[in-house]
Design a protein around this motif. Structure first.
Motif, short mmCIF file in Angstrom:
data_model
loop_
_atom_site.label_atom_id
_atom_site.label_comp_id
_atom_site.label_asym_id
_atom_site.label_seq_id
_atom_site.Cartn_x
_atom_site.Cartn_y
_atom_site.Cartn_z
N UNK A 82 -82.87 23.56 3.15
CA UNK A 82 -83.16 23.83 4.56
C UNK A 82 -82.83 22.65 5.46
N UNK A 83 -82.60 21.47 4.90
CA UNK A 83 -82.42 20.28 5.72
C UNK A 83 -80.97 20.10 6.17
N UNK A 84 -80.84 19.48 7.35
CA UNK A 84 -79.55 19.06 7.86
C UNK A 84 -79.47 17.54 7.70
N UNK A 85 -78.36 17.03 7.18
CA UNK A 85 -78.17 15.59 7.00
C UNK A 85 -76.94 15.14 7.77
N UNK A 86 -77.06 13.95 8.37
CA UNK A 86 -76.00 13.40 9.20
C UNK A 86 -75.71 11.97 8.75
N UNK A 87 -74.45 11.67 8.45
CA UNK A 87 -74.08 10.31 8.04
C UNK A 87 -72.66 10.02 8.52
N UNK A 88 -72.35 8.74 8.69
CA UNK A 88 -71.02 8.38 9.15
C UNK A 88 -70.68 6.96 8.72
N UNK A 89 -69.44 6.57 9.02
CA UNK A 89 -68.98 5.20 8.87
C UNK A 89 -69.18 4.63 7.46
#
Length: 253
Positions: free
Chosen positions: A3-10
């Protein structure tokens, strides 16, 4: 339950050298494994690679552990989005064909759990990034991309490797510092957007400094940092958006 949304970058994989990049890649794969059971959607928000260019039949070698993990997550039902950053803007259709990943060229607006999200890598937005906006137009120009594509891969990727070695993340000797709410250019840009349209959350990468800025009007700006030192990311559980850290016990969200 996913159910979770994950955000990552760089992640800047490939920089500053193969050995250090492999250590970072292994850490990222451990993180992905740790969130896999709960991850409904994964947003990779730019500069995942320090350089990426797709020839018709050739892609940069390496990164097999990350790509394998992303393929497995996609096959198991996780929706994955890949944002073009200023280092990997020349992504084409390889990830879509091989892993079903959706490519995002600029901003993406989504609505989840009754909240609205404005998502962008962050490059070329707001004051203070004027020079890059010019370069961005040049590098994203189809003619420029075609000119690079006619170089043999050995030459083209060799040039890119040398260029990558002179990138900001590879040569940073001082830590990023918070400039203040009135000088952080992505916060300034977000407030300008809010004058026309409300969003509950603005999420960016690019800045390399994890932060949360209250924009007023029940809106917040999150920068999700980088994976050279912070190993930071954001997670939305359907009710709350949090900034968190992986394998960094000295950092608290």
């Amino acid at each position: 339950m996913k159910k979770n949304l994950y955000f990552a970058s760089d992640f800047h994989l490939g920089s500053p050298n193969h050995a250090e990049s492999r250590i970072r890649e292994d850490r990222i794969v451990r993180w992905l494994t740790s969130i896999e059971a709960s991850c409904s959607e994964l947003f990779l928000m730019g500069d995942i690679f320090d350089f990426w260019f797709e020839y018709r039949t050739v892609v940069p070698k390496g990164y097999i552990r990350l790509l394998g993990k992303l393929a497995a997550m996609s096959d198991s039902g996780t929706k994955i989005y890949f944002f073009k950053g200023n280092h990997d803007m020349w992504v084409d259709d390889y990830f879509t064909k091989e892993m079903g990943i959706q490519i995002v060229s600029d901003e993406l607006v989504i609505h989840r759990g009754g909240k609205s999200f404005y998502l962008h890598h962050g490059d070329g937005l707001g004051p203070g990034d004027a020079n890059y906006r010019i370069l961005r137009k040049i590098f994203r120009n189809p003619v420029c991309r075609w000119l690079f594509s006619v170089l043999p891969p050995k030459i083209g990727l060799g040039i890119a490797t040398g260029w990558s070695g002179h990138s900001r993340i590879a040569n940073t000797t001082t830590e990023e510092v918070f400039l203040g709410e009135d000088k952080e250019w992505l916060a300034v840009y977000s407030r300008e957007v809010l004058e026309k349209q409300h969003y509950d959350y603005f999420i960016y990468g690019h800045r390399h400094l994890p932060m949360i800025v209250d924009l007023g009007s029940n809106s917040k700006y999150y920068n999700i940092g980088e994976w050279f030192g912070f190993n930071s990311y954001a997670v939305f559980d359907g009710e709350e958006l949090r900034l968190e850290y992986f394998e960094r016990p000295d950092k608290q969200a």
